[in-house]
Design an enzyme around this catalytic site. Structure first.
Site, PDB file in Angstrom:
ATOM      1  CD  GLU A  56      -1.433 -16.671 -14.889  1.00 58.29           C
ATOM      2  OE1 GLU A  56      -2.235 -15.787 -14.560  1.00 58.29           O
ATOM      3  OE2 GLU A  56      -0.195 -16.579 -14.747  1.00 58.29           O
TER       4      GLU A  56
ATOM      5  CD1 TRP B 266       2.556 -17.066 -16.991  1.00 60.01           C
ATOM      6  CD2 TRP B 266       4.791 -16.983 -16.894  1.00 60.01           C
ATOM      7  NE1 TRP B 266       2.944 -15.778 -17.279  1.00 60.01           N
ATOM      8  CE2 TRP B 266       4.306 -15.697 -17.224  1.00 60.01           C
ATOM      9  CE3 TRP B 266       6.166 -17.182 -16.756  1.00 60.01           C
ATOM     10  CZ2 TRP B 266       5.166 -14.615 -17.442  1.00 60.01           C
ATOM     11  CZ3 TRP B 266       7.012 -16.114 -16.964  1.00 60.01           C
ATOM     12  CH2 TRP B 266       6.514 -14.843 -17.311  1.00 60.01           C
ATOM     13  NE  ARG B 267       2.077 -19.438 -25.706  1.00 58.35           N
ATOM     14  CZ  ARG B 267       1.482 -18.306 -26.096  1.00 58.35           C
ATOM     15  NH1 ARG B 267       0.447 -17.836 -25.419  1.00 58.35           N
ATOM     16  NH2 ARG B 267       1.909 -17.657 -27.150  1.00 58.35           N
ATOM     17  CB  ALA B 268       6.496 -16.259 -20.720  1.00 59.51           C
ATOM     18  CG  ASP B 269       2.166 -12.446 -19.415  1.00 56.20           C
ATOM     19  OD1 ASP B 269       2.580 -11.312 -19.156  1.00 56.20           O
ATOM     20  OD2 ASP B 269       1.959 -13.302 -18.545  1.00 56.20           O
TER      21      ASP B 269
ATOM     22  CD  GLU C 206      -3.663 -12.960 -16.101  1.00 54.60           C
ATOM     23  OE1 GLU C 206      -3.791 -12.064 -15.267  1.00 54.60           O
ATOM     24  OE2 GLU C 206      -2.723 -13.000 -16.938  1.00 54.60           O
TER      25      GLU C 206
ATOM     26  CE1 TYR D 110       1.229   0.281   4.292  1.00 53.99           C
ATOM     27  CE2 TYR D 110      -0.465  -1.363   4.691  1.00 53.99           C
ATOM     28  CZ  TYR D 110       0.630  -0.642   5.130  1.00 53.99           C
ATOM     29  OH  TYR D 110       1.135  -0.850   6.391  1.00 53.99           O
TER      30      TYR D 110
END
Length: 643
Positions: free
Chosen positions: A513, A479-482, A535, A215
């Site tokens: 993802e 994770w298939r990288a984005d 995602e 925060y």
């Protein structure tokens, strides 16, 4: 007519593919072609280095000066916290022997960065006490700015220690410096663990609150994580953190909006908030007990400095920590039973040691493998230290686990390599009545990447293939990288993140993802999944390039096979993020399952985040749509139960 994956045919083909790669690759490995050249390495903690594990493992004792310990921790953090370390090759394991470190008057405060494991070495978490704070802040800021978030704060962990949250009277000189948008001192106001995805917190005692969102930054997002086997006296302050799984723990409470954003799942947690699933900030899935669990193996140091590995026992219908009584069921294995490998060790030497009955410890580093690590014997422990990373080089699997009984694989990153691998990790064989409920295969804190880290195009058809009946999947992110290196629809290719063919498999904390077909295919009977985060791929070029069949647009995030009679899913979400394409894309169903009375879901949802199109329904035509037009906002669209 739907096109449904035929599970046994798929499993048999994948196993045949991964095994077929073994002989030729072994010839290369045996000749020495696969083994990286050994190089002299300089430790960043020379005063805490041990010859047992090499220069990237620091073992601190309470007889060392606090100034020396602080200097070593700061040196590692300075190197590993900045966003530039996200895809580097450095790996570190930081261990504290039993004792007390820091004090209320002079607390030990440090940051944990990429590829850094922090753990105590006691038999019980209370054996190792730290007075201070162990922090993860937003680290994606450009120099001189604070407009950043924690969404990419991956690949770090904290385990097996007792943290008394004691903050310095004045803001410390954080190393590296902390971007604090609200003035010096905000970061010194709480224990902040603003990590995302592959950042487990296990077997810890925290005396105080933990904040899971930084925060102190303007853009303060974080994207979930995993807590297990822990006792936290204060609140879990999730605030705007998107999703989290808390399993078999004791907590003082939870706070947020009011208890998190989209998907907060509690399984076997004493002190969990009330179950509610009614929209943004009111998305709590609560299971009173976890069906079957087995905690991750961990390293222990005796008073004499001898190392061993403790393997906890299996529990059924459990809640709370495994160690609440001051002891726990399990088996201790001396370190002499382990073959200790480095990235310079040939895969042939590793496999011969495993075949001879050794367990395996992989020290921190990146292992380029021209043949798979072959786990050939039941009850073998494979323990990764400091996020040891396996990269197949010749279209082979990184690891093949042949037995269906008692193998424990933990603490690894597995990357796709330059030649397509049928599967990166294959566990078990698809045999009827295989596996053991009393002694299951367990996959803990194992993370998969297709693209991002490598400097060439990468490919793997399946990241995790689980054929082992009764196995437990406990905190897996595929994770298939984005983002990162060589990322694009034809650059980093992966069909499925996770394929489960074994019966009675239980998964906790499953995140998958951006894969290019069904992200999870679950075809075993009697399966259970507690928490799922997804995602959809960002970069689909067109609808025509991404259709399961002529009657099914796109691919489901989670596909339960047509022949499955029993399956239960709890707290599962799919997110629409079509931001790296100009196409308008639709998915007929986020969750695809047979209409069988024994196939049930509780607390499903979809969220539209970006791009044109979205989910036409949540599950089998029920719920939704979740698209850029309806609702067109980042509000969850829920299905509380199905059927």
């Amino acid at each position: 007519m739907r096109v449904i994956v035929r599970p046994l045919i798929l499993a048999a083909a994948l196993v045949a593919g991964v095994l077929a790669a073994v002989p030729a690759a072994y010839a290369a490995s045996a000749s020495g072609a696969a083994s990286p050249a050994a190089s002299a390495a300089t430790s960043v903690c020379p005063d805490a280095e041990t010859a047992t594990f090499g220069p990237n493992v620091c073992v601190f004792t309470d007889t060392m000066s606090q100034a020396a310990i602080q200097a070593d921790l700061n040196a590692i953090a300075t190197q590993q916290v900045p966003v530039g370390a996200q895809f580097d090759s450095s790996r570190y394991a930081i261990f504290f022997e039993p004792g007390t470190y820091g004090s209320a008057a002079d607390p030990l405060v440090f940051q944990v960065g990429y590829y850094t494991e922090v753990a105590g070495l006691g038999a019980m978490p209370q054996d190792t006490v730290i007075d201070g704070a162990i922090d993860v802040f937003n680290n994606l800021c450009a120099a001189g700015t604070s407009d950043c978030n924690s969404d990419d704060n991956f690949w770090r962990s904290l385990s097996n220690l007792d943290l008394n949250v004691d903050l310095p009277a004045a803001a410390p000189a954080y190393a590296p410096p902390v971007q604090d948008a609200f003035g010096a001192g905000c970061a010194n106001s709480a224990e902040i663990w603003s990590a995302s995805q592959a950042s487990p917190m296990r077997r810890v005692i925290v005396n105080g609150n933990v904040v899971f969102q930084d925060y102190c930054a303007n853009d303060d997002f974080a994207s979930g994580g995993f807590i297990a086997d822990s006792q936290i006296s204060g609140d879990l302050d999730f605030f705007g953190n998107q999703q989290y799984l808390v399993r078999n723990s004791s907590i003082g409470g939870a706070a947020g909006a009011p208890q998190g954003l989209w998907n907060m799942v509690y399984s076997g947690v004493t002190g969990a908030p009330a179950a509610v699933f009614t929209g943004q900030g009111e998305q709590n899935t609560v299971l009173a007990a976890s069906p079957v669990t087995e905690e991750e193996p961990f390293l222990v140091a005796s008073a004499a400095g001898a190392f061993s590995v403790f393997v906890p026992g299996v529990r059924t219908g459990s809640s709370g920590t495994s160690w609440a009584t001051g002891s726990e069921a399990g088996t201790s294995k001396p370190l002499s039973s382990f073959f200790i490998a480095t990235p310079a060790t040939s895969v042939a030497a590793i496999d011969l040691a495993l075949a001879a009955g050794k367990n395996l410890a992989l020290t921190p580093g990146v292992y380029d493998l021209s043949a798979p690590i072959l786990v050939s014997r039941p009850d073998t422990v494979v323990l990764g230290l400091g996020f040891a990373t396996l990269v197949p080089q010749r279209g082979n699997a990184a690891m093949i686990v042949v037995p269906n009984t008692g193998v424990k694989v933990s603490g690894l990153i597995i990357d796709a390599g330059p030649v397509n691998s049928p599967a990166l990790l294959s566990v078990g064989t698809p045999l009827p009545a295989s596996g053991s409920a009393a002694d299951p295969d367990v996959i803990s804190d194992v993370f998969f990447r297709v693209g991002g880290a490598e400097t060439t195009a990468t490919a793997a058809t399946v990241s995790l293939l689980d054929n082992a009946s009764h196995s437990i999947i406990d905190d897996v992110w595929a994770w298939r990288a984005d983002h990162g290196n060589d990322v694009g629809w034809t650059e980093n290719t992966g069909a499925n993140g996770v394929v489960v063919t074994g019966d009675d498999v239980t998964a906790y904390g499953l995140a998958v993802e951006h894969y290019q077909k069904s992200e999870v295919v679950w075809s075993g009977q009697g399966g259970t999944d507690v928490f799922f985060q997804n995602e959809l791929p960002y970069d689909v070029p067109s609808q025509a390039a991404w259709d399961e069949s002529g009657t099914f647009d796109g691919y489901p995030a989670f596909q339960v096979g047509a022949g499955v009679k029993t399956f239960a899913g709890y707290g599962m979400g799919s997110y629409v993020v079509f931001i790296d394409t100009t196409a308008t894309l639709h998915v007929t169903e986020a969750f695809q399952a047979p209409k069988a009375p024994g196939v049930t879901f509780s607390d499903l949802f979809g969220v539209w985040i970006g791009g044109a199109g979205g989910l036409d329904s949540i599950v089998d035509g029920t719920g939704g749509p979740v698209t850029s037009v309806s609702p067109g906002t980042t509000e969850p669209v829920d299905v509380t139960s199905y059927p």
